[in-house]
Design a protein around this motif. Structure first.
Motif, PDB file in Angstrom:
ATOM      1  N   GLU A   1       0.830  -1.203   0.000  1.00  0.00           N
ATOM      2  CA  GLU A   1       0.000   0.000   0.000  1.00  0.00           C
ATOM      3  C   GLU A   1       0.867   1.257   0.000  1.00  0.00           C
ATOM      4  OE1 GLU A   1      -3.352   2.217   2.683  1.00  0.00           O
ATOM      5  OE2 GLU A   1      -3.482   0.039   2.512  1.00  0.00           O
ATOM      6  N   SER A   2       1.937   1.257   0.757  1.00  0.00           N
ATOM      7  CA  SER A   2       2.853   2.400   0.770  1.00  0.00           C
ATOM      8  C   SER A   2       3.489   2.589  -0.608  1.00  0.00           C
ATOM      9  CB  SER A   2       3.948   2.198   1.812  1.00  0.00           C
ATOM     10  OG  SER A   2       3.402   2.161   3.090  1.00  0.00           O
ATOM     11  N   THR A   3       3.843   1.479  -1.237  1.00  0.00           N
ATOM     12  CA  THR A   3       4.425   1.539  -2.577  1.00  0.00           C
ATOM     13  C   THR A   3       3.417   2.094  -3.571  1.00  0.00           C
ATOM     14  OG1 THR A   3       5.810  -0.355  -2.036  1.00  0.00           O
ATOM     15  CG2 THR A   3       5.541   0.156  -4.370  1.00  0.00           C
ATOM     16  N   ALA A   4       2.178   1.659  -3.466  1.00  0.00           N
ATOM     17  CA  ALA A   4       1.121   2.162  -4.346  1.00  0.00           C
ATOM     18  C   ALA A   4       0.934   3.667  -4.149  1.00  0.00           C
ATOM     19  CB  ALA A   4      -0.184   1.420  -4.087  1.00  0.00           C
ATOM     20  N   ARG A   5       0.908   4.101  -2.908  1.00  0.00           N
ATOM     21  CA  ARG A   5       0.736   5.540  -2.619  1.00  0.00           C
ATOM     22  C   ARG A   5       1.894   6.364  -3.204  1.00  0.00           C
ATOM     23  NH1 ARG A   5      -3.321   6.735   1.001  1.00  0.00           N
ATOM     24  NH2 ARG A   5      -4.134   4.971   2.185  1.00  0.00           N
ATOM     25  N   LEU A   6       3.102   5.846  -3.117  1.00  0.00           N
ATOM     26  CA  LEU A   6       4.254   6.550  -3.679  1.00  0.00           C
ATOM     27  C   LEU A   6       4.117   6.672  -5.194  1.00  0.00           C
ATOM     28  CD1 LEU A   6       7.032   7.872  -3.499  1.00  0.00           C
ATOM     29  CD2 LEU A   6       8.019   5.570  -3.623  1.00  0.00           C
ATOM     30  N   ALA A   7       3.780   5.584  -5.849  1.00  0.00           N
ATOM     31  CA  ALA A   7       3.612   5.611  -7.308  1.00  0.00           C
ATOM     32  C   ALA A   7       2.514   6.585  -7.718  1.00  0.00           C
ATOM     33  CB  ALA A   7       3.295   4.209  -7.828  1.00  0.00           C
ATOM     34  N   ILE A   8       1.421   6.566  -6.993  1.00  0.00           N
ATOM     35  CA  ILE A   8       0.308   7.480  -7.285  1.00  0.00           C
ATOM     36  C   ILE A   8       0.759   8.925  -7.116  1.00  0.00           C
ATOM     37  CG2 ILE A   8      -1.948   8.246  -6.451  1.00  0.00           C
ATOM     38  CD1 ILE A   8      -2.429   5.191  -5.743  1.00  0.00           C
ATOM     39  N   SER A   9       1.531   9.201  -6.083  1.00  0.00           N
ATOM     40  CA  SER A   9       1.991  10.576  -5.844  1.00  0.00           C
ATOM     41  C   SER A   9       2.915  11.066  -6.958  1.00  0.00           C
ATOM     42  CB  SER A   9       2.692  10.687  -4.487  1.00  0.00           C
ATOM     43  OG  SER A   9       3.968  10.078  -4.515  1.00  0.00           O
ATOM     44  N   LEU A  10       3.628  10.150  -7.605  1.00  0.00           N
ATOM     45  CA  LEU A  10       4.545  10.547  -8.678  1.00  0.00           C
ATOM     46  C   LEU A  10       3.819  11.022  -9.938  1.00  0.00           C
ATOM     47  CD1 LEU A  10       7.241   7.749  -8.343  1.00  0.00           C
ATOM     48  CD2 LEU A  10       7.485  10.169  -7.727  1.00  0.00           C
TER      49      LEU A  10
ATOM     50  N   HIS B   1       0.398  12.070  -9.749  1.00  0.00           N
ATOM     51  CA  HIS B   1      -0.758  12.887  -9.355  1.00  0.00           C
ATOM     52  C   HIS B   1      -0.678  14.266 -10.013  1.00  0.00           C
ATOM     53  CE1 HIS B   1      -3.311  15.341  -6.676  1.00  0.00           C
ATOM     54  NE2 HIS B   1      -4.062  14.255  -6.733  1.00  0.00           N
ATOM     55  N   GLY B   2      -1.772  14.709 -10.538  1.00  0.00           N
ATOM     56  CA  GLY B   2      -1.812  16.008 -11.199  1.00  0.00           C
ATOM     57  C   GLY B   2      -1.542  15.938 -12.688  1.00  0.00           C
ATOM     58  N   ASN B   3      -1.093  14.804 -13.170  1.00  0.00           N
ATOM     59  CA  ASN B   3      -0.880  14.611 -14.611  1.00  0.00           C
ATOM     60  C   ASN B   3      -2.073  13.819 -15.129  1.00  0.00           C
ATOM     61  OD1 ASN B   3      -0.152  13.888 -17.177  1.00  0.00           O
ATOM     62  ND2 ASN B   3       1.865  13.143 -16.644  1.00  0.00           N
ATOM     63  N   GLY B   4      -3.018  14.500 -15.715  1.00  0.00           N
ATOM     64  CA  GLY B   4      -4.260  13.885 -16.163  1.00  0.00           C
ATOM     65  C   GLY B   4      -4.105  12.798 -17.196  1.00  0.00           C
ATOM     66  N   ARG B   5      -2.966  12.730 -17.835  1.00  0.00           N
ATOM     67  CA  ARG B   5      -2.755  11.707 -18.864  1.00  0.00           C
ATOM     68  C   ARG B   5      -1.886  10.546 -18.387  1.00  0.00           C
ATOM     69  NH1 ARG B   5      -4.145  13.140 -24.178  1.00  0.00           N
ATOM     70  NH2 ARG B   5      -4.917  15.259 -24.286  1.00  0.00           N
ATOM     71  N   ALA B   6      -1.459  10.599 -17.158  1.00  0.00           N
ATOM     72  CA  ALA B   6      -0.588   9.542 -16.630  1.00  0.00           C
ATOM     73  C   ALA B   6      -1.430   8.411 -16.045  1.00  0.00           C
ATOM     74  CB  ALA B   6       0.329  10.108 -15.560  1.00  0.00           C
TER      75      ALA B   6
ATOM     76  N   GLY C   1      -7.525  10.568  -8.008  1.00  0.00           N
ATOM     77  CA  GLY C   1      -7.796  11.093  -9.346  1.00  0.00           C
ATOM     78  C   GLY C   1      -6.806  10.624 -10.393  1.00  0.00           C
ATOM     79  N   VAL C   2      -6.177   9.481 -10.156  1.00  0.00           N
ATOM     80  CA  VAL C   2      -5.182   8.937 -11.076  1.00  0.00           C
ATOM     81  C   VAL C   2      -5.740   7.668 -11.719  1.00  0.00           C
ATOM     82  CG1 VAL C   2      -2.874   7.910 -11.230  1.00  0.00           C
ATOM     83  CG2 VAL C   2      -3.257   9.892  -9.758  1.00  0.00           C
ATOM     84  N   PHE C   3      -5.636   7.589 -13.041  1.00  0.00           N
ATOM     85  CA  PHE C   3      -6.103   6.404 -13.762  1.00  0.00           C
ATOM     86  C   PHE C   3      -5.214   5.217 -13.415  1.00  0.00           C
ATOM     87  CE2 PHE C   3      -5.970   3.566 -17.453  1.00  0.00           C
ATOM     88  CZ  PHE C   3      -7.309   3.234 -17.533  1.00  0.00           C
ATOM     89  N   ALA C   4      -5.827   4.056 -13.166  1.00  0.00           N
ATOM     90  CA  ALA C   4      -5.053   2.859 -12.827  1.00  0.00           C
ATOM     91  C   ALA C   4      -5.661   1.627 -13.488  1.00  0.00           C
ATOM     92  CB  ALA C   4      -5.019   2.653 -11.318  1.00  0.00           C
ATOM     93  N   ARG C   5      -4.782   0.695 -13.794  1.00  0.00           N
ATOM     94  CA  ARG C   5      -5.182  -0.623 -14.284  1.00  0.00           C
ATOM     95  C   ARG C   5      -4.479  -1.650 -13.420  1.00  0.00           C
ATOM     96  NH1 ARG C   5      -3.316  -1.070 -20.074  1.00  0.00           N
ATOM     97  NH2 ARG C   5      -1.828   0.534 -19.511  1.00  0.00           N
TER      98      ARG C   5
END
Length: 125
Positions: A38-47, A49-54, A104-108
Motif C-alpha cells: 500500500e505504501s508503494t502504491a501511494r508513492l507511485a500514485i503521488s509521482l 498525481h496532477g498529470n491527467g494523462r498519466a 484522481g489517477v487512472f489505474a489498471r
C-alpha cells in the motif's frame, strides 16, 4: 553514454497524440498482499498525481510452481491454494486501484503467473 541529468529529463511525448506533463506517463508497480504494498502504491500514485494523462499499472504475480511444489499436498489442496492466491491478489489490486481513483489517477491492474521477480520485470517491459 548519456549523463544522468539528461536521462532524467521528461520526454515531450509518449506518442504523437499523447503529451506528457511530468516526468512519468506510466508507472508499473509490482505488488503483493503486504502492508508495504500500500505504501508503494501511494508513492507511485503521488509521482503521477496532477498529470491527467498519466497512469499507474499494478501487477501481482502468483508463484504457482512454488505453491504446488509441496509434496505432502494433494491436487485439491493445490486448487484451493491457487483460488485463495487469486482472491488475495484481486483484493490487493482492488485496494491499490481504489487508492488511485481516490487520488484522481487512472489505474489498471493485472494478475500474472510465474516467478514473481522475472514475471514483474517482463510485464513492465
Amino acid at each position: 553514454m548519456q549523463r544522468l541529468d539528461q536521462r532524467m529529463q521528461p520526454k515531450s511525448s509518449v506518442d504523437s497524440n499523447r503529451t506528457v506533463h511530468g516526468p512519468f506517463s506510466r508507472i508499473c508497480v509490482a505488488i503483493d498482499a503486504s502492508v508495504a504494498a500500500e505504501s508503494t502504491a501511494r508513492l507511485a500514485i503521488s509521482l503521477v498525481h496532477g498529470n491527467g494523462r498519466a497512469e499507474v499499472v499494478f501487477c501481482h504475480v502468483i508463484d504457482v510452481k512454488g505453491m504446488i511444489a509441496q509434496p505432502d499436498r494433494g491436487v485439491d489442496a493445490d486448487a484451493v491454494s491457487l483460488q485463495l492466491a487469486r482472491q488475495t491478489a484481486d483484493v490487493a489490486l482492488a485496494r491499490c486501484c481504489l487508492l488511485s481513483r481516490q487520488a484522481g489517477v487512472f489505474a489498471r491492474s493485472y494478475v500474472r503467473y510465474g516467478k514473481p521477480a522475472s514475471e514483474a520485470v517482463s510485464f513492465a517491459e
